[in-house]
Scaffold this motif. Sequence first.
Motif, short mmCIF file in Angstrom:
data_model
loop_
_atom_site.label_atom_id
_atom_site.label_comp_id
_atom_site.label_asym_id
_atom_site.label_seq_id
_atom_site.Cartn_x
_atom_site.Cartn_y
_atom_site.Cartn_z
N VAL A 50 0.83 -1.21 0.00
CA VAL A 50 0.00 0.00 0.00
C VAL A 50 0.87 1.26 0.00
CG1 VAL A 50 -1.74 1.29 1.31
CG2 VAL A 50 -1.89 -1.21 1.15
N ASN A 51 1.94 1.23 0.74
CA ASN A 51 2.82 2.40 0.84
C ASN A 51 4.05 2.28 -0.06
OD1 ASN A 51 1.23 3.76 2.79
ND2 ASN A 51 2.03 2.37 4.37
N ASN A 101 18.23 6.33 0.59
CA ASN A 101 17.56 7.63 0.43
C ASN A 101 16.05 7.52 0.60
OD1 ASN A 101 20.06 8.75 -0.05
ND2 ASN A 101 19.79 8.87 -2.26
N ALA A 102 15.46 6.41 0.17
CA ALA A 102 14.01 6.23 0.27
C ALA A 102 13.59 5.60 1.60
CB ALA A 102 13.51 5.38 -0.88
N ASN A 103 14.56 5.10 2.37
CA ASN A 103 14.30 4.45 3.65
C ASN A 103 13.33 3.28 3.48
OD1 ASN A 103 14.70 4.08 6.38
ND2 ASN A 103 13.01 5.41 6.95
N VAL A 104 13.68 2.36 2.57
CA VAL A 104 12.87 1.16 2.32
C VAL A 104 13.71 -0.07 2.61
CG1 VAL A 104 11.37 2.27 0.64
CG2 VAL A 104 13.44 1.15 -0.14
N VAL A 136 9.61 -0.98 -1.08
CA VAL A 136 8.60 -1.42 -0.12
C VAL A 136 9.29 -1.75 1.20
CG1 VAL A 136 6.99 -2.34 -1.84
CG2 VAL A 136 8.72 -3.83 -0.86
N ASN A 137 8.52 -1.67 2.26
CA ASN A 137 9.00 -2.05 3.58
C ASN A 137 8.37 -3.38 3.98
OD1 ASN A 137 10.75 0.12 4.39
ND2 ASN A 137 8.93 1.41 4.39
N ILE A 138 9.02 -4.07 4.88
CA ILE A 138 8.52 -5.34 5.40
C ILE A 138 7.71 -5.04 6.65
CG2 ILE A 138 9.16 -7.57 6.36
CD1 ILE A 138 11.70 -7.45 4.64
#
Length: 151
Positions: A50-51, A101-104, A136-138
Amino acid sequence: MKKNLFLTVICAGLLTASFTSCASYQKEAAIMSLGNNNINTYVEAELDYVNAKKVQASVNTSTLFGFIQLERNGNKTLKSANRYKGLNKREAQALYRAKENANVDIILEPEFETEKHSWFLGLYRTSSTKVRGWGVNIKGIKYDQHGTPNR
């Protein structure tokens, strides 16, 4: 007379070398689609689709005589045992920059674009490598009873 001829030949050679150049361009993308982008381990990761956001980064280099670095990029690279293997140093540096840079946590479907130029018969070279993908993040990790080992 011989000195003037020698200087003329040297100047003509330098002038000719200044007009010679070479360029190449390369773009790579994953062959499999997003649906086949699995993490093959004994755990299952829940990804936050979603994010998800588009991420990008670039690495520029320039060298003189093939070994003198005029533009430095540091030594921080992103390597993985299974997902990102086979990357060259500039691609791994661009991937690291995009992720940080995107903090993913993960970059899905990274696409690499490389442009190289060479001047003065290869004595001066520049390179630009760009990466684009979805970051994407986990959200969580749980044990997968049907999992397969890393390939």
